[in-house]
Design an enzyme around this catalytic site. Structure first.
Site, PDB file in Angstrom:
ATOM      1  N   SER A 277     -10.121  57.594  19.713  1.00  0.00           N
ATOM      2  CA  SER A 277     -11.262  56.493  19.639  1.00  0.00           C
ATOM      3  C   SER A 277     -11.094  55.090  19.590  1.00  0.00           C
ATOM      4  O   SER A 277     -11.420  54.330  20.094  1.00  0.00           O
ATOM      5  CB  SER A 277     -12.245  56.928  18.350  1.00  0.00           C
ATOM      6  OG  SER A 277     -11.463  56.969  17.179  1.00  0.00           O
ATOM      7  N   HIS A 307     -10.579  65.646  18.216  1.00  0.00           N
ATOM      8  CA  HIS A 307     -10.459  64.541  17.742  1.00  0.00           C
ATOM      9  C   HIS A 307     -11.513  64.738  16.510  1.00  0.00           C
ATOM     10  O   HIS A 307     -11.483  65.513  15.780  1.00  0.00           O
ATOM     11  CB  HIS A 307     -10.681  63.398  18.669  1.00  0.00           C
ATOM     12  CG  HIS A 307     -10.488  61.999  17.998  1.00  0.00           C
ATOM     13  ND1 HIS A 307      -9.759  61.709  16.678  1.00  0.00           N
ATOM     14  CD2 HIS A 307     -10.995  60.887  18.488  1.00  0.00           C
ATOM     15  CE1 HIS A 307      -9.738  60.442  16.516  1.00  0.00           C
ATOM     16  NE2 HIS A 307     -10.540  59.934  17.505  1.00  0.00           N
ATOM     17  N   HIS A 353      -1.693  67.782  13.980  1.00  0.00           N
ATOM     18  CA  HIS A 353      -1.570  66.160  14.591  1.00  0.00           C
ATOM     19  C   HIS A 353      -0.757  65.609  15.427  1.00  0.00           C
ATOM     20  O   HIS A 353       0.314  66.286  15.521  1.00  0.00           O
ATOM     21  CB  HIS A 353      -1.433  65.338  13.115  1.00  0.00           C
ATOM     22  CG  HIS A 353      -2.289  64.030  13.231  1.00  0.00           C
ATOM     23  ND1 HIS A 353      -1.728  62.904  13.801  1.00  0.00           N
ATOM     24  CD2 HIS A 353      -3.517  63.699  12.769  1.00  0.00           C
ATOM     25  CE1 HIS A 353      -2.321  61.957  13.752  1.00  0.00           C
ATOM     26  NE2 HIS A 353      -3.666  62.403  13.131  1.00  0.00           N
ATOM     27  N   ARG A 362      -5.084  61.718   3.746  1.00  0.00           N
ATOM     28  CA  ARG A 362      -6.523  61.438   3.643  1.00  0.00           C
ATOM     29  C   ARG A 362      -7.060  62.942   3.104  1.00  0.00           C
ATOM     30  O   ARG A 362      -8.100  63.345   2.635  1.00  0.00           O
ATOM     31  CB  ARG A 362      -7.194  61.308   5.071  1.00  0.00           C
ATOM     32  CG  ARG A 362      -6.611  59.640   5.502  1.00  0.00           C
ATOM     33  CD  ARG A 362      -7.277  59.593   7.011  1.00  0.00           C
ATOM     34  NE  ARG A 362      -6.473  60.622   7.771  1.00  0.00           N
ATOM     35  CZ  ARG A 362      -6.659  60.420   9.237  1.00  0.00           C
ATOM     36  NH1 ARG A 362      -7.466  59.700   9.742  1.00  0.00           N
ATOM     37  NH2 ARG A 362      -5.972  61.333  10.027  1.00  0.00           N
ATOM     38  N   ASP A 408      -9.711  66.303   8.682  1.00  0.00           N
ATOM     39  CA  ASP A 408     -10.921  67.157   8.877  1.00  0.00           C
ATOM     40  C   ASP A 408     -11.060  68.402   8.160  1.00  0.00           C
ATOM     41  O   ASP A 408     -11.917  68.910   8.073  1.00  0.00           O
ATOM     42  CB  ASP A 408     -11.065  67.230  10.494  1.00  0.00           C
ATOM     43  CG  ASP A 408     -11.301  65.873  11.107  1.00  0.00           C
ATOM     44  OD1 ASP A 408     -12.011  64.916  10.724  1.00  0.00           O
ATOM     45  OD2 ASP A 408     -10.472  65.993  12.042  1.00  0.00           O
TER      46      ASP A 408
HETATM   47  N1  NMX Z   1      -3.923  75.648  16.006  1.00  0.00           N
HETATM   48  C1  NMX Z   1      -3.518  76.279  16.940  1.00  0.00           C
HETATM   49  N2  NMX Z   1      -2.477  75.715  17.981  1.00  0.00           N
HETATM   50  C2  NMX Z   1      -2.476  74.477  17.742  1.00  0.00           C
HETATM   51  C3  NMX Z   1      -2.887  73.810  16.601  1.00  0.00           C
HETATM   52  C4  NMX Z   1      -3.860  74.227  15.833  1.00  0.00           C
HETATM   53  N3  NMX Z   1      -4.429  73.895  14.804  1.00  0.00           N
HETATM   54  N4  NMX Z   1      -2.067  72.529  16.689  1.00  0.00           N
HETATM   55  C5  NMX Z   1      -1.406  72.319  17.589  1.00  0.00           C
HETATM   56  N5  NMX Z   1      -1.548  73.711  18.342  1.00  0.00           N
HETATM   57  C6  NMX Z   1      -0.869  73.906  19.569  1.00  0.00           C
HETATM   58  C7  NMX Z   1      -1.346  73.179  20.754  1.00  0.00           C
HETATM   59  O1  NMX Z   1      -2.427  73.553  21.071  1.00  0.00           O
HETATM   60  C8  NMX Z   1      -0.235  73.058  21.727  1.00  0.00           C
HETATM   61  O2  NMX Z   1      -0.398  74.382  22.375  1.00  0.00           O
HETATM   62  P1  NMX Z   1      -0.307  74.677  23.923  1.00  0.00           P
HETATM   63  O3  NMX Z   1       1.340  74.119  24.106  1.00  0.00           O
HETATM   64  O4  NMX Z   1      -0.162  75.935  24.486  1.00  0.00           O
HETATM   65  O5  NMX Z   1      -0.927  73.684  24.737  1.00  0.00           O
HETATM   66  C9  NMX Z   1       1.098  73.439  20.931  1.00  0.00           C
HETATM   67  O6  NMX Z   1       0.556  73.787  19.742  1.00  0.00           O
HETATM   68  C10 NMX Z   1       1.665  71.986  20.720  1.00  0.00           C
HETATM   69  O7  NMX Z   1       0.834  71.078  20.206  1.00  0.00           O
HETATM   70  P2  NMX Z   1       1.283  69.813  19.132  1.00  0.00           P
HETATM   71  O8  NMX Z   1       2.099  68.826  20.031  1.00  0.00           O
HETATM   72  O9  NMX Z   1       1.900  70.440  17.686  1.00  0.00           O
HETATM   73  O10 NMX Z   1      -0.001  69.011  19.041  1.00  0.00           O
HETATM   74  P3  NMX Z   1      -0.651  67.856  19.854  1.00  0.00           P
HETATM   75  O11 NMX Z   1      -0.057  66.735  19.443  1.00  0.00           O
HETATM   76  O12 NMX Z   1      -0.693  68.156  21.245  1.00  0.00           O
HETATM   77  O13 NMX Z   1      -2.089  68.115  19.425  1.00  0.00           O
HETATM   78  C11 NMX Z   1      -3.830  68.219  17.791  1.00  0.00           C
HETATM   79  C12 NMX Z   1      -2.560  67.524  18.128  1.00  0.00           C
HETATM   80  C13 NMX Z   1      -4.685  67.478  16.330  1.00  0.00           C
HETATM   81  C14 NMX Z   1      -5.084  68.043  18.985  1.00  0.00           C
HETATM   82  C15 NMX Z   1      -3.762  69.687  17.492  1.00  0.00           C
HETATM   83  O14 NMX Z   1      -2.914  69.892  16.498  1.00  0.00           O
HETATM   84  C16 NMX Z   1      -5.042  70.292  17.346  1.00  0.00           C
HETATM   85  O15 NMX Z   1      -5.755  71.032  18.441  1.00  0.00           O
HETATM   86  N6  NMX Z   1      -5.245  70.856  15.992  1.00  0.00           N
HETATM   87  C17 NMX Z   1      -6.910  71.095  15.882  1.00  0.00           C
HETATM   88  C18 NMX Z   1      -8.052  70.448  15.808  1.00  0.00           C
HETATM   89  C19 NMX Z   1      -8.048  69.166  15.231  1.00  0.00           C
HETATM   90  O16 NMX Z   1      -7.656  69.337  13.859  1.00  0.00           O
HETATM   91  N7  NMX Z   1      -8.219  67.893  15.304  1.00  0.00           N
HETATM   92  C20 NMX Z   1      -8.368  67.177  14.563  1.00  0.00           C
HETATM   93  C21 NMX Z   1      -7.117  66.029  14.585  1.00  0.00           C
HETATM   94  C22 NMX Z   1      -7.647  64.980  13.588  1.00  0.00           C
HETATM   95  N8  NMX Z   1      -8.612  63.939  14.095  1.00  0.00           N
HETATM   96  O17 NMX Z   1      -9.397  63.878  13.335  1.00  0.00           O
HETATM   97  O18 NMX Z   1      -8.581  63.649  14.989  1.00  0.00           O
HETATM   98  C1  MLT Z   2      -7.697  59.807  13.583  1.00  0.00           C
HETATM   99  O1  MLT Z   2      -7.878  59.539  12.496  1.00  0.00           O
HETATM  100  O2  MLT Z   2      -7.487  59.072  14.478  1.00  0.00           O
HETATM  101  C2  MLT Z   2      -7.122  60.961  13.829  1.00  0.00           C
HETATM  102  O3  MLT Z   2      -6.331  61.574  12.525  1.00  0.00           O
HETATM  103  C3  MLT Z   2      -6.355  61.182  15.180  1.00  0.00           C
HETATM  104  C4  MLT Z   2      -4.946  60.446  15.345  1.00  0.00           C
HETATM  105  O4  MLT Z   2      -4.726  59.732  14.686  1.00  0.00           O
HETATM  106  O5  MLT Z   2      -4.302  60.576  16.655  1.00  0.00           O
END
Ligand code: NMX
Ligand code: MLT
Length: 471
Positions: A277, A307, A353, A362, A408
């Site tokens: 964002s 996100h 993350h 947080r 979250d």
């Molecule tokens: N559950 C299952 N798989 C996960 C998770 C999770 N919570 N977190 C990471 N992975 C997987 C990810 O999908 C990826 O799989 P693939 O190689 O098959 O595509 C692998 O682990 C490596 O990912 P990372 O490098 O650890 O994480 P990345 O930086 O790519 O993504 C998020 C970060 C936040 C997108 C990821 O951890 C996620 O999808 N979490 C769940 C959704 C979430 O809680 N998002 C909110 C983040 C905070 N916010 O407010 O924005």
């Molecule tokens: C945020 O607050 O924007 C989330 O934790 C995602 C991020 O920092 O990439």
């Protein structure tokens, strides 16, 4: 840090500063006594030339210093770890979490003015801190609260624009539509049309940003009341601060919910510049799109499930756990449920993350809030069990870089406890808060004259040829 020191020095010279004992090496805390010091705009006006000089010096002295190597993995991996943005308001450390102008969340809870002694920080105080790098005193925060209230009236066409959407439209769609409708009042776009000089861009950006920050709670509250409370609008209460008023306009007048809203809006506001964002808002604003256009774009990024929408996903997922296994689910049953989620090709929402490598502070401050106010709530207890159960499973997967909970994972159960049970609405609350961070940086983008953002892209063929040549 240099910023704090220079601000402190400048103020000492003017002989009107009482310095308080510092709380940590990076914290200087100022009490300022003249009436113009109650005005955020005047404070910024003083700070801007100094920061412009500072940026000029960095460019001329260090312009050619390397910040790291860009690898193919980074280009293909969502630019993770690639330093590419200037973002003054906050900085994220992978292990320590966010610092707002050098202050951690616990430090903000200590030093930012609260509505009552020992209470949660007032978001207006955080806005002041993000914009100026200085911790405001209570009078400054009260003056800013008053200013925000004076800017909070919503033109009728905004409600009409939202009303044109089906009431079943996602709350984020309705909210963003409201923000887009506010855009017609943009002072920046009017000034640009008239031919404003670039050195003055920050002034109408400031006007738009403060009005936008002032107005988003009422727009968001309208979306909530329209969807879930028969469209009955609750007017602002002039005796309340920003967070308290937001809770009030949503229909929640309990003192604990108001405190929760103050904490919620403070901690969701800013997370350095690279999150989807903030980065989107900054990118769109770099084309000199006004703050309304830029923030609406940012909200569309926030509405994605990886996100901001994750806060909705978390509560819906927790409720599906309860529906299937009951509130008193054992840890073994919970493990099975987590594996079932993963095996069906979904993520566990609220965990992981892009930058953080430890539990999100947080998350921790919301956990502390829950331990203080709702320790026996069954959903809070379920969230606590997830804290034990999920990280080892994600670690076992072998590919997840951060198995720990993020912001979250916790917010929904707190809101749910106080009666804000409609999970689909939760990302709108995140959006209201993020206006504070994104707009604060946007004012500095214009004050510092940051350029159009336009990175280079390449094709797979280009990468193959380049890599073969350099092998
Ligand atoms: N559950 C299952 N798989 C996960 C998770 C999770 N919570 N977190 C990471 N992975 C997987 C990810 O999908 C990826 O799989 P693939 O190689 O098959 O595509 C692998 O682990 C490596 O990912 P990372 O490098 O650890 O994480 P990345 O930086 O790519 O993504 C998020 C970060 C936040 C997108 C990821 O951890 C996620 O999808 N979490 C769940 C959704 C979430 O809680 N998002 C909110 C983040 C905070 N916010 O407010 O924005
Ligand atoms: C945020 O607050 O924007 C989330 O934790 C995602 C991020 O920092 O990439």
């Amino acid at each position: 840090m240099v910023f704090y020191r220079s601000v402190s020095l400048l103020s000492k010279l003017r002989n009107r500063v009482v310095q308080q004992p510092s709380l940590s090496n990076s914290v200087r805390w100022l009490q300022i006594q003249t009436s113009s010091d109650l005005d955020l705009h005047s404070q910024l006006k003083e700070l801007i030339p100094e920061q412009q000089e500072r940026l000029k010096k960095i460019k001329s002295e260090y312009g050619k210093v390397q910040l790291g190597n860009i690898t193919v993995d980074m280009v293909l991996g969502g630019m993770r770890g690639m330093t590419g943005l200037l973002w003054e308001t906050s900085l994220l450390d992978p292990d320590e979490g966010i610092r707002f102008r050098g202050l951690s969340i616990p430090e903000c809870q200590k030093v930012l003015p609260a509505a009552k002694p020992g209470g949660e920080p007032l978001p207006e105080g955080l806005l002041w801190l993000l914009l100026t790098g200085k911790v405001p005193n209570k009078e400054q925060v009260d003056a800013l609260s008053k200013e925000l209230r004076s800017r909070a009236t919503i033109p009728d066409h905004v409600y009409k624009a939202i009303d044109a959407l089906p009431v079943t439209a996602h709350p984020m769609t309705q909210f963003t539509t409201g923000v887009m409708a506010l855009q017609v009042q943009s002072e920046f776009s009017k000034a640009y049309e008239k031919g404003i000089h670039k050195s003055k861009y920050w002034e109408p950006t400031y006007e738009d940003s403060l009005s936008l920050i002032a107005q988003v709670p009422a727009v968001a509250a309208y979306v909530y009341r329209r969807m879930y409370k028969n469209g009955e609008r609750i007017p602002m209460d002039d005796s309340l601060d920003y967070g308290g008023n937001f809770a009030h306009m949503l229909g929640f007048d309990g003192p604990e919910m108001q405190e929760l809203m103050r904490l919620y809006v403070t901690i969701h506001s800013d997370h350095e510049g690279g999150n989807v964002s903030a980065h989107t808002g900054h990118l769109v604003a770099s084309a000199l799109s006004d703050p309304y256009l830029s923030f609406a774009a940012a909200l569309n990024g926030l509405a994605g499930p990886l996100h901001g929408l994750a806060n909705q996903e978390v509560l819906l997922w927790i409720k599906s756990v309860v529906d299937e296994c009951g509130e008193n689910i054992t840890k073994d049953q919970l493990k099975d449920y987590v594996w079932k989620t993963l095996n069906s090709g979904k993520v566990v929402p609220g965990f992981g993350h892009g930058v953080l490598r430890k539990t999100d502070p947080r998350y921790m401050c919301q956990r502390e809030f829950a331990l203080k106010h709702l320790p026996n709530d069954p959903l809070f207890q379920l969230v606590s069990k997830l804290y034990d159960v999920v990280p080892p499973i994600l670690t076992e997967l072998g590919k997840v870089k951060n198995p720990w909970p993020n912001v979250d994972a916790h917010s929904g159960v707190l809101l749910n406890y106080y009666g804000l049970t409609e999970a689909r609405y939760y990302t709108v609350l995140f959006g209201v808060s993020r206006a504070i961070g994104i707009c604060s940086q946007l004012i500095w983008d214009r004050a510092l004259g940051l350029p159009l953002e336009r990175p280079k892209s390449v094709t797979m063929e280009w990468l193959e040829n380049h890599c073969k040549k350099s092998a």
